[in-house]
Design a protein around this motif. Sequence first.
Motif, mmCIF file in Angstrom:
data_model
loop_
_atom_site.group_PDB
_atom_site.id
_atom_site.type_symbol
_atom_site.label_atom_id
_atom_site.label_comp_id
_atom_site.label_asym_id
_atom_site.label_seq_id
_atom_site.Cartn_x
_atom_site.Cartn_y
_atom_site.Cartn_z
ATOM 1 N N THR A 1 3.915 5.620 -5.583
ATOM 2 C CA THR A 1 3.830 5.609 -7.050
ATOM 3 C C THR A 1 2.750 6.568 -7.535
ATOM 4 O OG1 THR A 1 4.543 3.311 -7.072
ATOM 5 C CG2 THR A 1 3.445 4.120 -9.056
ATOM 6 N N LYS A 2 1.556 6.518 -6.945
ATOM 7 C CA LYS A 2 0.461 7.398 -7.370
ATOM 8 C C LYS A 2 0.788 8.867 -7.074
ATOM 9 C CE LYS A 2 -3.190 4.004 -7.250
ATOM 10 N NZ LYS A 2 -4.458 3.573 -6.712
ATOM 11 N N THR A 3 1.445 9.117 -5.951
ATOM 12 C CA THR A 3 1.829 10.483 -5.606
ATOM 13 C C THR A 3 2.806 11.039 -6.636
ATOM 14 O OG1 THR A 3 1.518 10.002 -3.262
ATOM 15 C CG2 THR A 3 2.825 11.938 -3.794
ATOM 16 N N ARG A 4 3.789 10.212 -6.994
ATOM 17 C CA ARG A 4 4.767 10.672 -7.981
ATOM 18 C C ARG A 4 4.134 10.860 -9.362
ATOM 19 N NH1 ARG A 4 9.973 7.286 -5.951
ATOM 20 N NH2 ARG A 4 10.387 8.628 -4.162
ATOM 21 N N ALA B 1 0.832 -1.203 0.000
ATOM 22 C CA ALA B 1 0.000 0.000 0.000
ATOM 23 C C ALA B 1 0.869 1.257 0.000
ATOM 24 C CB ALA B 1 -0.931 -0.005 1.209
ATOM 25 N N GLN B 2 1.926 1.225 0.773
ATOM 26 C CA GLN B 2 2.822 2.374 0.816
ATOM 27 C C GLN B 2 3.506 2.575 -0.540
ATOM 28 O OE1 GLN B 2 5.826 2.105 3.847
ATOM 29 N NE2 GLN B 2 5.983 4.318 4.023
ATOM 30 N N ALA B 3 3.897 1.494 -1.185
ATOM 31 C CA ALA B 3 4.531 1.590 -2.502
ATOM 32 C C ALA B 3 3.544 2.155 -3.527
ATOM 33 C CB ALA B 3 5.049 0.224 -2.945
ATOM 34 N N GLN B 4 2.303 1.701 -3.486
ATOM 35 C CA GLN B 4 1.289 2.222 -4.399
ATOM 36 C C GLN B 4 1.028 3.696 -4.138
ATOM 37 O OE1 GLN B 4 -2.202 -0.244 -4.124
ATOM 38 N NE2 GLN B 4 -1.241 -1.955 -5.215
ATOM 39 N N PHE B 5 1.005 4.077 -2.862
ATOM 40 C CA PHE B 5 0.797 5.472 -2.517
ATOM 41 C C PHE B 5 1.927 6.334 -3.083
ATOM 42 C CE2 PHE B 5 1.703 9.019 0.423
ATOM 43 C CZ PHE B 5 0.525 9.730 0.297
#
Length: 181
Positions: free
Chosen positions: A162-165, A156-160
């Motif tokens: 990625t989406k933020t970037r 979830a942190q990795a997806q967050f």
Amino acid sequence: LLPGLNFRLPFVERVFKSISLQLRSAELEFQAITGDQANVNFNALIIYTVANSDEATVMKAAFKFVDERSFMQSLIRSIEGSIRSYVALKRQNEILALRKEIVDEVNSYIEQELQDWGFHLVALQINDISFDEAILRSMAQVVASNNMMLAAQNEAQAQFVTKTRVAEAEAQAKRLVAEAE
């Protein structure tokens, strides 16, 4: 008898019982129940000796109990009882980490009792602490579910991130387009 050459008058004085001043050991295997009702199997070794070689201590060690079997039974039951009472206050997930604390607790209790019997506790070693098969399976399941939870949090942190970037890149692109116009 004291170490060295000793004389006894036959028929008047006799040796009633001899006791060794060497180290002695006993292995213990027993089960205890934790505060959360989990069965814990213990395998321990106790090493002890007569406290010292003065006559009063040797007499106490030799004659405090009727025979060696009674002494061993009392010693083993005392150690088992003290470990059981300590373990009963703990949870199963704490037991494996508390090996040294269990030994220290039992040493403090047993040392005084052995002194009263004329003996000295040299060492108590807990060689193995194990749980029933069902408890081991449930502990493994808890570890596996904790690992899955950590993996999900990392995902979830990795997806967050990625989406933020991606959102930041899109915003940067829109600014550049707006500046270019």
